[in-house]
Design a protein around this motif. Structure first.
Motif, PDB file in Angstrom:
ATOM      1  N   ASN A   2       0.849  -1.182   0.000  1.00  0.00           N
ATOM      2  CA  ASN A   2       0.000   0.000   0.000  1.00  0.00           C
ATOM      3  C   ASN A   2       0.892   1.242   0.000  1.00  0.00           C
ATOM      4  N   TRP A   3       1.170   1.767  -1.199  1.00  0.00           N
ATOM      5  CA  TRP A   3       2.063   2.916  -1.336  1.00  0.00           C
ATOM      6  C   TRP A   3       1.501   4.161  -0.663  1.00  0.00           C
ATOM      7  N   TYR A   4       0.195   4.321  -0.706  1.00  0.00           N
ATOM      8  CA  TYR A   4      -0.418   5.510  -0.115  1.00  0.00           C
ATOM      9  C   TYR A   4      -0.094   5.599   1.373  1.00  0.00           C
ATOM     10  N   ASP A   5      -0.268   4.505   2.106  1.00  0.00           N
ATOM     11  CA  ASP A   5       0.011   4.528   3.544  1.00  0.00           C
ATOM     12  C   ASP A   5       1.497   4.765   3.835  1.00  0.00           C
ATOM     13  N   LEU A   6       2.376   4.175   3.023  1.00  0.00           N
ATOM     14  CA  LEU A   6       3.811   4.390   3.206  1.00  0.00           C
ATOM     15  C   LEU A   6       4.166   5.857   2.973  1.00  0.00           C
ATOM     16  N   VAL A   7       3.677   6.409   1.886  1.00  0.00           N
ATOM     17  CA  VAL A   7       3.967   7.813   1.570  1.00  0.00           C
ATOM     18  C   VAL A   7       3.360   8.729   2.631  1.00  0.00           C
ATOM     19  N   ARG A   8       2.158   8.405   3.088  1.00  0.00           N
ATOM     20  CA  ARG A   8       1.523   9.215   4.132  1.00  0.00           C
ATOM     21  C   ARG A   8       2.328   9.180   5.416  1.00  0.00           C
ATOM     22  N   GLY A   9       2.822   8.016   5.802  1.00  0.00           N
ATOM     23  CA  GLY A   9       3.655   7.908   7.000  1.00  0.00           C
ATOM     24  C   GLY A   9       4.938   8.702   6.879  1.00  0.00           C
ATOM     25  N   LEU A  10       5.594   8.623   5.722  1.00  0.00           N
ATOM     26  CA  LEU A  10       6.827   9.379   5.512  1.00  0.00           C
ATOM     27  C   LEU A  10       6.561  10.883   5.495  1.00  0.00           C
ATOM     28  N   HIS A  11       5.424  11.263   4.937  1.00  0.00           N
ATOM     29  CA  HIS A  11       5.021  12.671   4.940  1.00  0.00           C
ATOM     30  C   HIS A  11       4.836  13.166   6.384  1.00  0.00           C
ATOM     31  N   ILE A  12       4.166  12.381   7.192  1.00  0.00           N
ATOM     32  CA  ILE A  12       3.935  12.764   8.590  1.00  0.00           C
ATOM     33  C   ILE A  12       5.253  12.898   9.343  1.00  0.00           C
ATOM     34  N   ILE A  13       6.170  11.965   9.140  1.00  0.00           N
ATOM     35  CA  ILE A  13       7.479  12.035   9.806  1.00  0.00           C
ATOM     36  C   ILE A  13       8.220  13.309   9.398  1.00  0.00           C
ATOM     37  N   ALA A  14       8.207  13.636   8.110  1.00  0.00           N
ATOM     38  CA  ALA A  14       8.878  14.845   7.636  1.00  0.00           C
ATOM     39  C   ALA A  14       8.226  16.101   8.218  1.00  0.00           C
ATOM     40  N   VAL A  15       6.902  16.105   8.280  1.00  0.00           N
ATOM     41  CA  VAL A  15       6.202  17.259   8.846  1.00  0.00           C
ATOM     42  C   VAL A  15       6.534  17.424  10.325  1.00  0.00           C
ATOM     43  N   ILE A  16       6.632  16.341  11.055  1.00  0.00           N
ATOM     44  CA  ILE A  16       6.999  16.417  12.471  1.00  0.00           C
ATOM     45  C   ILE A  16       8.370  17.062  12.624  1.00  0.00           C
ATOM     46  N   ALA A  17       9.328  16.648  11.814  1.00  0.00           N
ATOM     47  CA  ALA A  17      10.668  17.235  11.880  1.00  0.00           C
ATOM     48  C   ALA A  17      10.632  18.714  11.517  1.00  0.00           C
ATOM     49  N   TRP A  18       9.880  19.056  10.484  1.00  0.00           N
ATOM     50  CA  TRP A  18       9.781  20.448  10.043  1.00  0.00           C
ATOM     51  C   TRP A  18       9.153  21.314  11.145  1.00  0.00           C
ATOM     52  N   MET A  19       8.045  20.826  11.721  1.00  0.00           N
ATOM     53  CA  MET A  19       7.376  21.600  12.775  1.00  0.00           C
ATOM     54  C   MET A  19       8.255  21.733  14.016  1.00  0.00           C
ATOM     55  N   SER A  20       8.930  20.667  14.375  1.00  0.00           N
ATOM     56  CA  SER A  20       9.803  20.717  15.553  1.00  0.00           C
ATOM     57  C   SER A  20      10.853  21.795  15.400  1.00  0.00           C
ATOM     58  N   GLY A  21      11.488  21.809  14.238  1.00  0.00           N
ATOM     59  CA  GLY A  21      12.510  22.823  13.998  1.00  0.00           C
ATOM     60  C   GLY A  21      11.944  24.225  13.990  1.00  0.00           C
TER      61      GLY A  21
END
Length: 152
Positions: A2-21
């Motif tokens: 399920n590529w959608y769920d994988l991409v969504r998870g990676l998107h969320i991880i990147a957003v967390i890093a961006w927001m934290s910074g």
């Protein structure tokens, strides 16, 4: 797979890093403004910390979040919803408005770093403390918009 769920998870991880910074950088600016006179040794340390935070965490995380966000739109349009019409739904327009705000805030923070490095102190520590939660508020609104798909 399920590529959608994988991409969504990676998107969320990147957003967390961006927001934290983007929430931490204004705190550094507050401390920098209040405790490090221009030209001091401590000023030089803050400049290094702020530049590294932007270059090593915030900028790459923003780029990765943006790439995975575009990939989610593509997958959603071509494999799930059958078109790009969902981009005009109120919930998605809210999400996109939040993205525009975060990109603008990111640019504002990058510009502030340059001013601090030049010895300028146009904003107070109080300003930086009052605004350091703006990315979190924007992210919360965006998450609620996407998870509820209001107006759909």
């Amino acid at each position: 797979m399920n590529w959608y769920d994988l991409v969504r998870g990676l998107h969320i991880i990147a957003v967390i890093a961006w927001m934290s910074g983007m929430m931490y950088l204004p705190r550094l600016y507050a401390y920098h403004t209040e405790t490090a006179p221009p030209g001091s040794e401590f000023d030089a340390h803050f400049q290094v910390w702020e530049a590294k935070l932007l270059r090593i965490i915030i900028n790459p995380a923003m780029i990765i979040a943006f790439i995975f966000g575009l990939a989610l739109i593509y997958i959603d349009a071509t494999q799930i919803r059958g078109g790009y019409g969902f981009l005009l739904k109120p919930w998605m327009l809210t999400k996109l408005a939040g993205v525009v705000f975060l990109l603008g805030w990111h640019g504002f923070l990058a510009g502030a770093r340059k001013k601090l490095a030049a010895g300028e102190r146009p904003r107070t520590g109080k300003f930086w403390r009052a605004t350091n939660e703006l990315p979190f508020l924007a992210a919360a609104i965006m998450v609620i918009a996407v998870t509820t798909e209001f107006g759909n």
